[in-house]
Design a protein around this motif. Structure first.
Motif, PDB file in Angstrom:
ATOM      1  N   PRO A 149      -1.974  67.107 -73.040  1.00 32.28           N
ATOM      2  CA  PRO A 149      -1.910  65.677 -72.739  1.00 32.28           C
ATOM      3  C   PRO A 149      -2.106  64.837 -73.992  1.00 32.28           C
ATOM      4  O   PRO A 149      -2.816  65.228 -74.917  1.00 32.28           O
ATOM      5  N   ALA A 150      -1.464  63.687 -74.003  1.00 27.64           N
ATOM      6  CA  ALA A 150      -1.570  62.802 -75.170  1.00 27.64           C
ATOM      7  C   ALA A 150      -2.970  62.211 -75.271  1.00 27.64           C
ATOM      8  O   ALA A 150      -3.643  61.983 -74.271  1.00 27.64           O
ATOM      9  N   GLU A 151      -3.398  61.969 -76.501  1.00 26.97           N
ATOM     10  CA  GLU A 151      -4.669  61.285 -76.728  1.00 26.97           C
ATOM     11  C   GLU A 151      -4.488  59.810 -76.371  1.00 26.97           C
ATOM     12  O   GLU A 151      -3.396  59.267 -76.484  1.00 26.97           O
ATOM     13  N   PRO A 152      -5.542  59.153 -75.924  1.00 21.37           N
ATOM     14  CA  PRO A 152      -5.420  57.731 -75.562  1.00 21.37           C
ATOM     15  C   PRO A 152      -5.088  56.875 -76.779  1.00 21.37           C
ATOM     16  O   PRO A 152      -5.422  57.225 -77.913  1.00 21.37           O
ATOM     17  N   VAL A 153      -4.437  55.764 -76.530  1.00 20.86           N
ATOM     18  CA  VAL A 153      -4.072  54.841 -77.617  1.00 20.86           C
ATOM     19  C   VAL A 153      -5.322  54.370 -78.341  1.00 20.86           C
ATOM     20  O   VAL A 153      -5.379  54.331 -79.571  1.00 20.86           O
ATOM     21  N   MET A 195     -11.795  55.977 -67.572  1.00 22.84           N
ATOM     22  CA  MET A 195     -10.671  55.898 -66.642  1.00 22.84           C
ATOM     23  C   MET A 195      -9.588  54.962 -67.181  1.00 22.84           C
ATOM     24  O   MET A 195      -8.393  55.255 -67.092  1.00 22.84           O
ATOM     25  N   ALA A 196     -10.019  53.860 -67.750  1.00 19.13           N
ATOM     26  CA  ALA A 196      -9.054  52.897 -68.295  1.00 19.13           C
ATOM     27  C   ALA A 196      -8.293  53.487 -69.474  1.00 19.13           C
ATOM     28  O   ALA A 196      -7.060  53.372 -69.558  1.00 19.13           O
ATOM     29  N   LYS A 197      -9.010  54.137 -70.390  1.00 17.54           N
ATOM     30  CA  LYS A 197      -8.363  54.687 -71.586  1.00 17.54           C
ATOM     31  C   LYS A 197      -7.450  55.878 -71.264  1.00 17.54           C
ATOM     32  O   LYS A 197      -6.397  56.051 -71.890  1.00 17.54           O
ATOM     33  N   LEU A 198      -7.870  56.694 -70.300  1.00 20.24           N
ATOM     34  CA  LEU A 198      -7.119  57.918 -69.990  1.00 20.24           C
ATOM     35  C   LEU A 198      -6.087  57.717 -68.889  1.00 20.24           C
ATOM     36  O   LEU A 198      -5.288  58.616 -68.621  1.00 20.24           O
ATOM     37  N   GLY A 199      -6.118  56.561 -68.240  1.00 24.31           N
ATOM     38  CA  GLY A 199      -5.213  56.336 -67.122  1.00 24.31           C
ATOM     39  C   GLY A 199      -5.582  57.202 -65.933  1.00 24.31           C
ATOM     40  O   GLY A 199      -4.718  57.598 -65.142  1.00 24.31           O
ATOM     41  N   ALA A 200      -6.876  57.523 -65.814  1.00 26.62           N
ATOM     42  CA  ALA A 200      -7.358  58.373 -64.732  1.00 26.62           C
ATOM     43  C   ALA A 200      -7.785  57.521 -63.541  1.00 26.62           C
ATOM     44  O   ALA A 200      -8.348  56.443 -63.716  1.00 26.62           O
ATOM     45  N   ARG A 201      -7.542  58.021 -62.332  1.00 25.13           N
ATOM     46  CA  ARG A 201      -7.901  57.269 -61.131  1.00 25.13           C
ATOM     47  C   ARG A 201      -9.333  57.533 -60.688  1.00 25.13           C
ATOM     48  O   ARG A 201      -9.899  56.747 -59.929  1.00 25.13           O
TER      49      ARG A 201
END
Length: 218
Positions: A149-153, A195-201
């Motif tokens: 998986p890509a690292e967060p921005v 959650m915000a950085k990783l796009g996790a729910r």
């Protein structure tokens, strides 16, 4: 206010047992029962429960598809979903968690753990049966996509990395606060940031990301 729950399991004796356990717990009210996933989705959309407890293997629409319909885009109200199954390495569990389930329990989990999972889900937390948390995530991370998986921005902070590892090891918010010597509100803030950085729910997806990026090793 009581946590309102819909229970779905195609085996009547199992469904009845789950309902009896939950109804006996203070602060929990079972508002609907379903024998399959399609009926569960219909009940959830009509009754708007806080939590849906879904068996994975059901005829017609199974627990995975029901989870995806209930937690995906669409209706404004999305209940938290806890999936429950007989097998701790059921091949469908990974898909259920990916579909948005907020917890995973075995049917032999016991009344206390079942109640804890419902309360955790209703509070925006997640609970996976403790005895299989690490093994389950490791197994499914290994069987997942070979693409890392890509690292967060926005890179994770040092503290976020620490919280990430504790979440991946199945720690509760209270345990994380004690282990890292921070307040409960600070833990919740860090998890929201992750959650915000990783796009996790939810924290389940945070934990899965930690395993998939090899931050947690066997």
């Amino acid at each position: 206010m009581n946590i309102r729950v819909v229970v779905a399991d195609d085996q009547e004796i199992v469904r009845t047992g789950l309902v009896m356990i939950l109804d006996s717990r203070e602060g929990v009210e079972v508002v609907g029962q379903a024998a399959d996933g399609r009926q569960a989705v219909e009940l959830a959309r009509r009754l708007r429960p806080d939590v849906c407890l879904l068996d994975i293997r059901m005829p017609g629409l199974d627990g995975i598809e029901a989870t995806r319909l209930l937690t995906g885009p669409g209706p404004d109200h999305s209940p938290a979903v806890v999936v429950i199954t007989t097998f701790d390495l059921d091949e469908y569990v990974y898909d259920a968690l990916r579909a948005g389930a907020r917890g995973f329990l075995l049917k032999d989990a016991g009344p206390d753990l079942l109640s804890q999972a419902v309360h955790a889900a209703a509070a925006g937390d997640a609970l996976i049966a403790p005895r299989i948390t690490a093994r389950l995530l490791e197994a499914f991370a290994d069987s997942g996509s070979p693409t890392r998986p890509a690292e967060p921005v926005e890179p994770l902070t040092e503290r976020e990395e620490q919280v990430l590892l504790t979440v991946a090891r199945g720690r509760t918010n209270a345990e994380i606060a004690e282990e890292l010597y921070i307040s409960l509100s600070t833990v919740k803030a860090h998890i929201a940031g992750l959650m915000a950085k990783l796009g996790a729910r939810n924290r389940v997806e945070i934990a899965m990301w930690a395993y998939e990026t090899k931050r947690v090793r066997h």
